[in-house]
Design an enzyme around this catalytic site. Structure first.
Site: not given
Length: 438
Positions: A61, A63, A166, A193, A239, A260, A329
């Protein structure tokens, strides 16, 4: 000259504590060992670099696409967005090279506030920016869609670039959108999420902030998982609530990932994975890709590389070496451990694992082989389901939220009455028939 790479207490023979020796001998041996520490630490770092040359890390993961949206509105050709020169992010091309990153699931994340609004459009834009990253930097990124593609990218020295949605809010409760995302290259979806969807509970229901709605998954949520299995899309349980974790691990035909997340026993944050779920991870051949975010590592604002290694040790102890991976992450969090400040630092973490007596094979499993095994198994399950038709039953209109929504397909000929849920349609039809006969 050697530099200290994080040697552990295991570098000191236990005989120092266990055997009676003359004081002078103890001090001479201890001094020799202390002087040797820098070279031993360097040895672990060199060993990590050697291993990662042939088995680079696949991270679950990152971003960076979200940073490209926030900073540049996805305009990759503006000078400030140059991924070779970009310095105020955790990720750029030189850092990826130094970190021996060979595979990356790029998050095509859009926030929960897009739910019932423009989530699908926004997610499509993030899919597009990842694909354009591959187009603009073909010498670095290779967009791939299967486990063989990852290995081919390894051979060519490129970063195998995959996409993960995500949050299930991105599909707007539509199996058609899910299938379309798959066709566009998405290979995992995090079911929630930090918000519930109309069909799945997120991690906040395990806190005082929210109440459970589905106690895991609704009937439609289970259909989403079945369709992901049929497509060959990895189910990601980062999540989600603990009930959702358990439901999915019990119904999925293929192994899953936590892209993650860390170990709840070491940091009691509800984004982390509790022991009973770790045991299900082990029994299903699934994977926990350990998160680096300080708040999930120590439940504090500060953390160190050693704290992250503690989580990897713990997952290995409870679920086995086959269940551990890396899920940094990066570029999605605000606080990172000392020693893991950006994507260039993976070798330092690998060196720490080696210093903790992880074998070379165990390190290779965590770096890439566990993810490749899970992905291959997901593809194998897809193969066994090739004759299975696509799931077509839509979510009930009454389960959807939001006023900016049309009801085409749910309406009768008059255009106003909605279709009855399937569970009610047959009984009501029989009742109508009986009333006509009486």
């Amino acid at each position: 000259m050697c530099s200290h790479g994080g040697g552990r207490s295991s570098l000191f023979p236990s005989s120092i504590q266990q055997e009676k020796m003359p004081d002078r001998s103890v001090w001479v041996l201890a001094l020799a060992l202390v002087l040797a520490l820098p070279c031993v630490g360097q040895q672990y770092r060199e060993e990590a670099e050697r291993i990662m040359t042939t088995t680079p890390v696949i991270d679950g993961h990152n971003d960076l696409p979200w940073q490209l949206l926030k900073r540049f509105n996805n305009q990759l050709r503006v000078p400030a967005a140059n991924l070779t020169l970009l310095n105020d992010t955790h990720t750029n091309i030189p850092k990826l090279r130094r970190g021996h990153v060979g595979g990356q699931f790029w998050s095509v994340y859009v926030p929960c506030e897009t739910q019932n609004r423009d989530a699908v459009k926004r997610t499509l834009e993030q899919i597009d920016v990842v694909q354009r990253m591959c187009d603009l930097y073909p010498e670095t990124f290779e967009c791939v869609t299967d486990s063989a593609g990852i290995q081919n990218a390894f051979q060519s020295g490129k970063v195998a670039s995959l996409m993960g949605v995500e949050g299930g809010h991105s599909i707007d409760s539509s199996l058609g959108v899910l299938r379309t995302f798959y066709r566009l290259g998405v290979r995992y979806m995090t079911l929630t999420h930090s918000c519930n969807t109309p069909w799945a509970d997120n991690w906040l229901v395990d806190t005082e902030e929210e109440k459970p709605v589905h106690h895991g998954l609704s009937a439609f949520g289970k259909t989403v998982v079945e369709e992901m299995n049929r497509l060959g899309m990895i189910v990601d349980l980062a999540h989600v609530s603990v009930d959702t974790m358990k439901v999915v691990l019990n119904i999925s035909k293929a192994p899953i990932i936590f892209s993650h997340s860390s170990a709840y026993a070491l940091c009691a944050h509800r984004r982390n994975v509790p022991d009973d779920v770790l045991q299900l991870v082990a029994s299903t051949g699934s994977l926990v890709m350990v998160n680096f975010y300080n708040d999930y590592v120590t439940c504090k604002n500060t953390a160190t590389l050693a704290d992250v290694a503690n989580h990897m040790d713990y997952v290995k102890k409870v679920a086995g070496a086959q269940s551990v991976g890396f899920g940094g992450d990066y570029d999605g969090v605000t606080r990172l451990p000392t020693g893991l400040e950006d994507v260039s630092t993976y070798p330092a973490l690998v060196a720490e694992l080696l210093a903790r007596n992880w074998t070379e094979q165990e390190v290779k499993l965590a770096l890439a082989e566990n993810l490749l095994r899970v992905f291959s198994k997901v593809e194998e399950v897809k193969g066994t389901l090739q004759g299975t038709p696509a799931h077509e039953t839509p979510i009930a209109f009454e389960e959807l939220d939001g006023t900016c929504r049309t009801s085409y397909g749910y309406s009768s000929g008059s255009g106003t009455a909605r279709l009855l849920p399937a569970a009610l349609a047959l009984p009501l039809a029989l009742a109508l028939r009986l009333s006509l006969l009486s």
